[in-house]
Design an enzyme around this catalytic site. Structure first.
Site, PDB file in Angstrom:
ATOM      1  CG  HIS A   1      -2.328   0.390   0.971  1.00 44.62           C
ATOM      2  ND1 HIS A   1      -2.914   0.424  -0.272  1.00 44.62           N
ATOM      3  CD2 HIS A   1      -3.295   0.794   1.833  1.00 44.62           C
ATOM      4  CE1 HIS A   1      -4.169   0.825  -0.166  1.00 44.62           C
ATOM      5  NE2 HIS A   1      -4.424   1.061   1.097  1.00 44.62           N
TER       6      HIS A   1
ATOM      7  CG  ASN B   1      -9.011   4.555   3.904  1.00 42.94           C
ATOM      8  OD1 ASN B   1      -8.318   4.096   3.003  1.00 42.94           O
ATOM      9  ND2 ASN B   1      -9.672   3.791   4.741  1.00 42.94           N
TER      10      ASN B   1
ATOM     11  CG  ASP C   1      -1.746   0.487  -3.395  1.00 43.51           C
ATOM     12  OD1 ASP C   1      -1.838   1.655  -2.963  1.00 43.51           O
ATOM     13  OD2 ASP C   1      -2.549  -0.411  -3.081  1.00 43.51           O
TER      14      ASP C   1
ATOM     15  CG  ASN D   1     -11.206   2.911   0.585  1.00 42.85           C
ATOM     16  OD1 ASN D   1     -12.207   2.994  -0.118  1.00 42.85           O
ATOM     17  ND2 ASN D   1     -11.035   1.933   1.460  1.00 42.85           N
TER      18      ASN D   1
END
Length: 184
Positions: free
Chosen positions: A19, A66, A91, A112
């Site tokens: 991530h 997020n 990613d 997100n």
């Protein structure tokens, strides 16, 4: 002036995870240009590089993935950077590890961090580099993206990070559509 935002999560715990590949790309650029990271008043780390006379503001939002848009929009406003001069690196589960894909617009695709940016920029039309991290064969996606790259994938992801950084440096002097044609 351009704003280059690498997406990821702050903290040692997430440093080498799938991530955080966006952070890894902007870290590579900061390393290449030997520029330090500084905490900004907009809840992010920033580093300034100069490529062929073009100033580029590198950003690592510290908002966690997020809420990435909460850092990027205020920085755009502060530096008076137009959306066409923004590039987001993140990613992508739908690309194989090490593959990169450049685009000028698109949906969040379930990501997100991108949902947050689209919400705060009020558009889907901004430049992006998607860095492939593949999908898990089984198990939960959240555990997968928050896991490190296994040794066998490290050469591919290192190559993708370097190629992404090369594309960003090209973007300093070249219209993004031409950069897309070169790297896709």
């Amino acid at each position: 002036m351009k704003l280059i935002a690498g997406l990821g999560n702050p903290g040692k715990k997430y440093e080498r995870t799938r991530h955080n590949v966006g952070f890894m790309v902007v870290d590579e650029l900061s390393f290449r240009h030997q520029t330090p990271w500084k905490k900004s008043k907009f809840n992010g780390m920033v580093s300034e590089i100069n490529v062929g006379g073009e100033k580029m503001i590198l950003v690592k939002p510290l908002t966690f993935m997020n809420a990435s848009g909460e850092c990027i929009r205020p920085l755009m406003d502060y530096y008076n950077i137009h959306v066409e001069d923004v590039l987001i690196v993140y990613d992508d589960l739908d690309l194989p590890v090490g593959k990169i894909r450049l685009r000028q617009k698109g949906s969040a695709g379930g990501h997100n961090g991108m949902k947050s940016i689209i919400q705060h920029l009020k558009t889907q039309e901004f430049n992006r580099i998607r860095v492939g991290v593949s999908r898990p064969l089984k198990g939960e996606v959240i555990h997968y993206v928050l896991g490190d790259f296994p040794k066998v994938e490290q050469p591919d992801i290192i190559t993708a990070i370097q190629k992404s950084a090369d594309a960003i440096e090209d973007f300093a002097q070249t219209p993004f559509i031409e950069v897309m044609n070169k790297y896709n």
